[in-house]
Design a protein around this motif. Structure first.
Motif, mmCIF file in Angstrom:
data_model
loop_
_atom_site.group_PDB
_atom_site.id
_atom_site.type_symbol
_atom_site.label_atom_id
_atom_site.label_comp_id
_atom_site.label_asym_id
_atom_site.label_seq_id
_atom_site.Cartn_x
_atom_site.Cartn_y
_atom_site.Cartn_z
ATOM 1 N N THR A 32 0.826 -1.208 0.000
ATOM 2 C CA THR A 32 0.000 0.000 0.000
ATOM 3 C C THR A 32 0.858 1.255 0.000
ATOM 4 O O THR A 32 0.547 2.237 -0.694
ATOM 5 C CB THR A 32 -0.929 0.002 1.235
ATOM 6 N N ALA A 33 1.943 1.234 0.755
ATOM 7 C CA ALA A 33 2.840 2.389 0.807
ATOM 8 C C ALA A 33 3.446 2.667 -0.563
ATOM 9 O O ALA A 33 3.536 3.824 -0.997
ATOM 10 C CB ALA A 33 3.935 2.156 1.837
ATOM 11 N N TYR A 40 1.003 9.465 -5.424
ATOM 12 C CA TYR A 40 1.258 10.822 -4.932
ATOM 13 C C TYR A 40 2.354 11.497 -5.754
ATOM 14 O O TYR A 40 2.252 12.688 -6.081
ATOM 15 C CB TYR A 40 1.651 10.757 -3.462
ATOM 16 N N MET A 41 3.394 10.757 -6.085
ATOM 17 C CA MET A 41 4.458 11.331 -6.902
ATOM 18 C C MET A 41 3.952 11.717 -8.277
ATOM 19 O O MET A 41 4.380 12.730 -8.858
ATOM 20 C CB MET A 41 5.626 10.349 -6.996
ATOM 21 N N LEU A 42 3.015 10.945 -8.814
ATOM 22 C CA LEU A 42 2.416 11.315 -10.104
ATOM 23 C C LEU A 42 1.654 12.635 -9.994
ATOM 24 O O LEU A 42 1.687 13.463 -10.920
ATOM 25 C CB LEU A 42 1.468 10.215 -10.587
ATOM 26 N N VAL A 71 9.976 0.575 -8.994
ATOM 27 C CA VAL A 71 10.621 -0.742 -8.978
ATOM 28 C C VAL A 71 12.009 -0.641 -8.353
ATOM 29 O O VAL A 71 12.388 -1.453 -7.496
ATOM 30 C CB VAL A 71 10.712 -1.315 -10.402
ATOM 31 N N TRP A 72 12.787 0.359 -8.780
ATOM 32 C CA TRP A 72 14.120 0.557 -8.209
ATOM 33 C C TRP A 72 14.033 0.841 -6.712
ATOM 34 O O TRP A 72 14.823 0.319 -5.923
ATOM 35 C CB TRP A 72 14.815 1.726 -8.910
ATOM 36 N N GLY A 73 13.073 1.670 -6.335
ATOM 37 C CA GLY A 73 12.919 2.022 -4.930
ATOM 38 C C GLY A 73 12.527 0.829 -4.077
ATOM 39 O O GLY A 73 12.978 0.697 -2.928
ATOM 40 N N THR A 74 11.677 -0.047 -4.610
ATOM 41 C CA THR A 74 11.280 -1.245 -3.880
ATOM 42 C C THR A 74 12.495 -2.115 -3.570
ATOM 43 O O THR A 74 12.670 -2.604 -2.441
ATOM 44 C CB THR A 74 10.253 -2.055 -4.680
ATOM 45 N N PRO A 145 6.709 9.763 4.088
ATOM 46 C CA PRO A 145 6.098 9.627 5.414
ATOM 47 C C PRO A 145 4.838 8.766 5.446
ATOM 48 O O PRO A 145 4.545 8.146 6.477
ATOM 49 C CB PRO A 145 5.787 11.075 5.807
ATOM 50 N N ALA A 146 4.100 8.708 4.345
ATOM 51 C CA ALA A 146 2.906 7.862 4.328
ATOM 52 C C ALA A 146 3.285 6.404 4.500
ATOM 53 O O ALA A 146 2.602 5.639 5.201
ATOM 54 C CB ALA A 146 2.142 8.065 3.016
ATOM 55 N N GLY A 147 4.388 5.995 3.878
ATOM 56 C CA GLY A 147 4.859 4.635 4.046
ATOM 57 C C GLY A 147 5.338 4.363 5.464
ATOM 58 O O GLY A 147 5.128 3.265 6.006
#
Length: 284
Positions: A32-33, A40-42, A71-74, A145-147
Motif C-alpha cells: 500500500t505504501a 502521490y508522486m504522479l 521498482v528501483w525504490g522497492t 512519510p505515508a509509508g
C-alpha cells in the motif's frame, strides 16, 4: 502500575489466509505504501506550478520516471532495509550464522538501511535517465512519510518494537513483552514520522512550493524524520541485543541525529540558492 491499561487489540497479523498461503498486514503495508507513493508522486509531477518560480514551466520529471523508479525504490527498501538491520543491529549474530541474513521472513528491517538503499537507487536511476537527482529525491521525500505511517501501524499489529514500561493511561500490555504495561511507541512513531511529517511536507510542497527549491523538501524530510525518530526513541524499548549505548543513547538515536544535522544543512543551503527558474535548470 497505571489504574487503567489498554488491552492489546486482538488483530491477527495475517490479513488473508488461503490454504498454505498467507498475506500478512506487514506485507500489505509495504504494498500500500508503494502504491500510494507512486500515485502521490504522479500528482506532484503533473502539477507543473509546484516546480518552478516561472509561470508556464513544466516539471523536470515525466510519468515514466515515476513508474520506473517505484521498482528501483522497492529493491532499495528491501535490500537496504535488510542489510541495514544486519549491519547496524545484529552483526555479531549474522557473522556467526551468515545464512540467516537471507531469512527475511524471520523479520528484521532497518529504516536507516532502507533509506540508504533508496538513496543508492535514486542516484543510479537518475544517472541512467539523465534527470535531476534533486527533483526525484524531493518527490520521493514528500511521499515517504505515508509509508512510514503504514509501516509503524503494521509494527503495532505485529506486537513488535514495543515501548518502555509506562504508567500512562494508554499503556498497552503487549503479548510478547511480558506483563508490564508499555508505551505504544509504534503509534508515537506513526504519528510523528508519518502523519505529522507528511502534513508538514505537504504544506511546504503545495502551499509554499518547496519543490521549486531543489533539495529543500529532501532536507526537511531528513531533519523531520530524524527529529521524530529521536523523540520516539525516548519511549521505545531498545533492541535487546544492543540495549542502551553511551550515555543512555540508543542505536536509533545515533543513526537519526546525523540525519537531523545533514537535513538542516541541506535545507539551509537550498534556501540560500535561488528557486528553479525553469524545468531545464542546471540544478543536479
Amino acid at each position: 502500575m497505571p489504574i487503567f491499561v489498554m488491552p492489546f487489540p486482538a488483530i491477527d497479523p495475517v490479513a488473508i489466509s488461503i490454504g498454505p498461503f498467507a498475506i500478512r498486514w506487514y506485507a500489505l503495508a509495504y504494498v500500500t505504501a508503494l502504491l500510494f507513493a507512486w500515485w502521490y508522486m504522479l500528482q506532484l509531477v503533473k502539477t507543473d506550478r509546484l516546480w518552478s518560480a516561472t509561470p508556464g514551466a513544466s516539471a523536470p520529471l515525466q510519468r515514466r520516471d515515476v513508474d520506473d523508479i517505484i521498482v528501483w525504490g522497492t529493491l532499495g527498501v528491501v535490500l537496504g532495509g535488510r542489510l541495514g538491520y544486519v549491519l547496524f543491529y545484529n552483526l555479531p549474530h549474522y557473522l556467526q550464522f551468515p545464512v540467516e541474513a537471507l531469512a527475511v521472513w524471520q523479520g528484521g528491517m532497518s529504516f536507516h538501511g532502507g533509506f540508504l538503499g533508496v538513496a543508492v537507487a535514486l542516484v543510479l536511476f537518475t544517472r541512467a535517465r539523465g534527470i535531476p537527482l534533486s527533483a526525484l529525491s524531493d518527490c520521493a521525500a514528500a511521499a515517504a512519510p505515508a509509508g512510514l505511517f503504514l509501516g509503524r501501524i503494521a509494527n503495532f499489529i505485529n506486537g513488535e518494537l514495543w515501548g518502555r514500561p509506562a504508567d500512562v493511561p494508554w499503556a498497552v500490555v503487549f503479548p510478547f513483552a511480558g506483563p508490564e504495561p508499555r508505551h505504544p511507541s509504534q503509534l508515537y512513531e506513526a504519528a510523528l514520522e508519518g502523519l505529522l511529517l507528511f502534513a508538514v511536507l505537504a504544506a511546504c510542497v503545495w502551499a509554499y512550493r518547496s519543490l521549486s527549491r531543489p533539495w529543500l523538501t529532501t532536507g526537511l524530510f531528513l531533519a523531520g524524520y530524524g527529529l521524530g525518530r529521536t523523540v520516539s526513541e525516548f519511549f521505545r524499548e531498545p533492541d535487546p541485543q544492543l540495549g542502551f549505548l553511551w550515555g543512555g543513547l540508543t542505536m536509533g538515536m545515533l543513526l537519526s541525529i546525523p540525519m537531523i544535522l545533514v537535513g538542516l544543512a541541506v535545507a539551509a543551503a537550498a534556501l540560500r540558492r535561488p528557486p528553479r527558474p525553469t524545468a531545464g535548470s542546471a540544478y543536479p
